[in-house]
Design an enzyme around this catalytic site. Structure first.
Site, PDB file in Angstrom:
ATOM      1  N   ASN A 114     -41.621  47.110  -7.279  1.00  0.00           N
ATOM      2  CA  ASN A 114     -42.333  46.105  -8.051  1.00  0.00           C
ATOM      3  C   ASN A 114     -41.435  45.541  -9.140  1.00  0.00           C
ATOM      4  OD1 ASN A 114     -44.143  44.584  -9.505  1.00  0.00           O
ATOM      5  ND2 ASN A 114     -45.644  46.181  -9.803  1.00  0.00           N
TER       6      ASN A 114
ATOM      7  N   GLY B  53     -38.366  53.397  -8.994  1.00  0.00           N
ATOM      8  CA  GLY B  53     -36.987  53.650  -9.377  1.00  0.00           C
ATOM      9  C   GLY B  53     -35.956  52.742  -8.729  1.00  0.00           C
TER      10      GLY B  53
ATOM     11  N   LYS C 166     -53.346  54.159  -2.749  1.00  0.00           N
ATOM     12  CA  LYS C 166     -52.154  54.851  -3.256  1.00  0.00           C
ATOM     13  C   LYS C 166     -52.628  55.766  -4.376  1.00  0.00           C
ATOM     14  CE  LYS C 166     -48.131  54.087  -6.225  1.00  0.00           C
ATOM     15  NZ  LYS C 166     -47.096  53.157  -6.710  1.00  0.00           N
TER      16      LYS C 166
ATOM     17  N   GLY D 130     -40.399  52.350 -13.044  1.00  0.00           N
ATOM     18  CA  GLY D 130     -39.939  51.237 -13.865  1.00  0.00           C
ATOM     19  C   GLY D 130     -38.544  51.399 -14.433  1.00  0.00           C
TER      20      GLY D 130
END
Lengths: 66, 255, 367
Positions: free
Chosen positions: B205, B184, B96, B157
């Site tokens: 996450n 998001g 990534k 986040g």
């Protein structure tokens, strides 16, 4: 002699190869990645590299991330 | 059978999860199990010899597709270096690309991301770049060999949901590669909405890691992503009606 | 990669399948969508979708007003030369048609330009037959040099050229090109284009893309509906436009929807295209590509053109003469096709105003 390990100076008091050095740092050798003088070195090459004065080592591992 | 194929690997689950920010890494196996996820992200860091920590890899179930990220990279060169290191660790060839040169909002740098993607795709990496939902950047990533594009739904986040919805919609329409909404997503309903719109997958996450019960939230996200995907496949019903008899535009055809 | 590769992905059987099996529910769902896939577009061209023409028209109207405003750009074609080396069964300029060929001299180009410009027109479309030795790039460049003094935008509708030739014409002042594939069916194409350079299907098919590569600001494509099944050719026209727009996002892509009109040549088509079908194509295309331009020529009659203004059309020709030199001498030789809407620019403007739209003469000028 001295080597630079992850940005800080570390003393190496006797001749040793990279594998021995990493073992002495109590690292889990299965899961780390090593850059030796800006070159990635594979695990099977570690015992063939004899540390020299002023060598630069980066030792990395995976951590949590998103 | 509906499957997502990336880099030659077929995935049943369209939920990708991260491993950061957990109160304890020991939660990860259960989170993975409950979410149904098959792709999991990790980061690469210098070992801190002063404060040894556990090894996140010990908690990732075998068989998971690892997706190392290049977090910490501020330009293409650093991202390429991290990607090569990750590959050397023997964790496969997925990467990534995350290049962030902006510490205030943590927004990705499109230009550097394209440069890194081009080099790494050329070296045989399966490259999943994290981007702002910019059509022109996404098109260039297609050109240089990305395996998917991962636009943000809102800043990293922030848990703010699909703030970039209109732009995501354009990417989904125009980009032939899988569009994976990354960053998001705060609630399962956000993930569901992204999937209903036609996103190929969601990566998240914080929303799971910061829940009071991460395993339960992981399960909720797994269900939401699957539900959204099914709705997309089923074909959403029409939302507007266009029939109008007051001033027919085609009346002249019947004369 | 050429549009031809995309063309090959759609077999007759697949298309027939969609035409046969599209349901009312499919159509309703597609009309409600924000963005249509090529397959959705195909479904809107199916016989079933005919039941939903009013719905499609309402949405086409809404999308057009939203993207273009209540505005119609007016332009006029100017035929420079009717010399032609092609033998195309449906065209009045056919090499085997015996009539006295004519090519405007520079003095005549200037006179025509003065006449057209006096009507207020600022966008001019210049046309020639396919005779590069007589009406080739050097001749066109000469004409463009004159026309530049009278018009803000110059478009060409000429034979298929090399990318480098398009670049030369752009350098001279051309900024828009029109190229009709006539039919996307290669077998029929071969039969209709009996001989001449136009016989090369692939060379013509890729011409709009070469113009895009040369940096042309606007590219207009179309099929002459009626040559083959209009549903198939209509679909491929839309697909081609979509291909160009995706690959060259900076180009203003538009499509025309000409249907065959009687000319002095032998018309061997048996596929008539009625008003209803044209409206279906027009509105389906608008739903498929909400931002694409759609000019409508004077092949259509005044009544139909008045209605079409509200169905997705963005540009119209006016004061049209399809014969070479027709603007300065209306008794001129044979035209390319019969004009159905003979209104002059003033009459056309008035009609547009009356329908609640604004006629526009200039929406662009390169600086």
């Amino acid at each position: 002699m001295e080597v630079v390990l992850n940005g800080t100076v570390a003393n190496v008091d006797k001749e040793m190869n990279l594998w021995e050095f990493l073992l002495s740092k109590e690292l889990d050798l299965e899961t780390i990645i090593v850059e030796y003088n800006e070159v990635i070195v594979k695990k099977q090459e570690w015992n063939m590299i004899i540390l020299q004065d002023k060598d630069r080592l980066e030792v990395l591992k995976f951590v949590g991330g998103g | 059978m509906d499957q997502l194929v990336i880099g030659g690997r077929s995935l049943q689950s369209r939920l990708f999860i991260g491993t950061g920010k957990y109160s304890a890494d020991t939660l990860i196996p259960e989170v993975v199990k409950k979410s149904g996820s098959e792709v999991i992200t990790v980061a690469l860091r210098r070992i801190d010899f002063n404060s040894p920590t556990g090894n996140v890899m010990d908690h990732i179930p075998s068989g998971m597709q690892l997706l190392p990220n290049t977090s910490g990279a501020r330009n293409a060169q650093e991202a390429i270096r991290i990607a090569r290191l990750a590959k050397a660790a023997g964790c496969g060839n997925w990467i990534k690309i995350e290049v962030i040169s902006d510490n205030k909002y943590l927004l990705p740098d499109g230009y550097e991301t394209i440069k890194a993607t081009e080099v790494l795709a050329g070296e045989g990496f399966v490259v999943l770049p994290y981007i702002s939902p910019d059509l022109m950047v996404a098109k260039q990533l297609v050109e240089v060999g990305a395996a998917a594009v991962m636009p943000l739904g809102a800043p990293i986040g922030s848990n703010r949901g699909l703030k970039t919805k209109e732009l995501l919609r354009i990417l989904i329409e125009e980009i032939a590669l899988p569009v994976i909404v990354d960053a998001g997503i705060g609630k399962p309903s956000d993930a569901c909405e992204a999937m209903e719109m036609g996103a190929a997958a969601c990566l998240l996450n914080t929303a799971i890691a910061s829940a009071n019960q991460p395993e339960l939230m992981a399960e909720a996200f797994g269900m939401a992503v699957a539900a959204g995907r099914k709705a997309y496949l089923a074909g959403l019903g029409r939302s507007e009606k266009y029939a109008s008899s007051s001033s027919p535009l085609t009346g002249f055809l019947h004369n | 990669m050429s549009f031809y590769d995309e063309y090959l992905q759609y077999s007759n059987a697949d298309m027939e399948e969609v035409f046969q099996h599209t349901t009312s529910a499919d159509i309703e769902r597609i009309i409600g969508k924000d963005r249509l896939t090529p397959r959705d577009f195909l479904a809107l061209l199916s016989p079933k979708a005919e039941d939903y023409l009013e719905w499609m028209a309402q949405k086409a109207n809404q999308l057009t007003v939203q993207n273009f405003g209540r505005v119609i750009l007016l332009y006029t074609p100017m035929y420079l030369s009717d010399y032609c080396t092609n033998k195309c069964t449906y065209c009045g300029f056919n090499v085997t048609n015996a009539f006295t060929r004519k090519q405007l001299t520079m003095e005549e180009v200037e006179k025509e330009a003065q006449t057209v410009a006096a009507s207020g027109i600022q966008h001019i479309l210049i046309l020639t037959g396919d005779a590069p030795a007589i009406a080739g790039v050097p001749y066109m460049k000469e004409c463009v040099a004159i026309l530049k003094r009278y018009f803000s935008s110059i478009a060409i509708e000429v034979y298929a050229m090399e990318e480098e030739e398009y670049a030369q014409l752009m350098e001279a002042g051309v900024e828009s090109m029109t190229m009709y594939q006539e039919t996307y069916n290669p077998i029929l194409y071969d039969r209709l284009h009996v001989k001449g350079p136009k016989k090369d299907y692939r060379y013509r098919l890729d011409a709009p893309e070469r113009a895009c590569k040369a940096g042309m600001r606007a590219v207009n494509i179309g099929a002459l509906l009626g040559l083959d099944d209009w549903r198939r050719d209509g679909f491929f026209t839309g697909l081609h436009a979509n291909y160009l727009q995706n690959k060259y996002p900076g180009v203003e892509v538009s499509i025309s929807l000409p249907r065959i009109r009687p000319t002095m040549g032998n018309c061997e088509t048996g596929n008539s295209v009625n008003d209803k079908s044209i409206v279906q194509f027009m509105t389906a295309f608008r739903l498929f590509m909400p931002r694409a331009g759609m000019p409508l020529s004077t092949r259509e009659n005044a009544e139909f053109r008045n209605h079409a203004i509200k169905l997705g059309i963005t540009k119209m020709s006016a004061g049209v003469q399809t014969a070479v030199g027709g603007h300065i001498d209306s008794q001129e030789n044979s035209g390319q096709f019969a004009v159905s809407d003979t209104r002059n620019v003033k009459e056309m403007s008035d009609a547009i105003l009356q329908l609640g739209y604004q006629p526009v003469f200039k929406d662009w000028q390169a600086i």
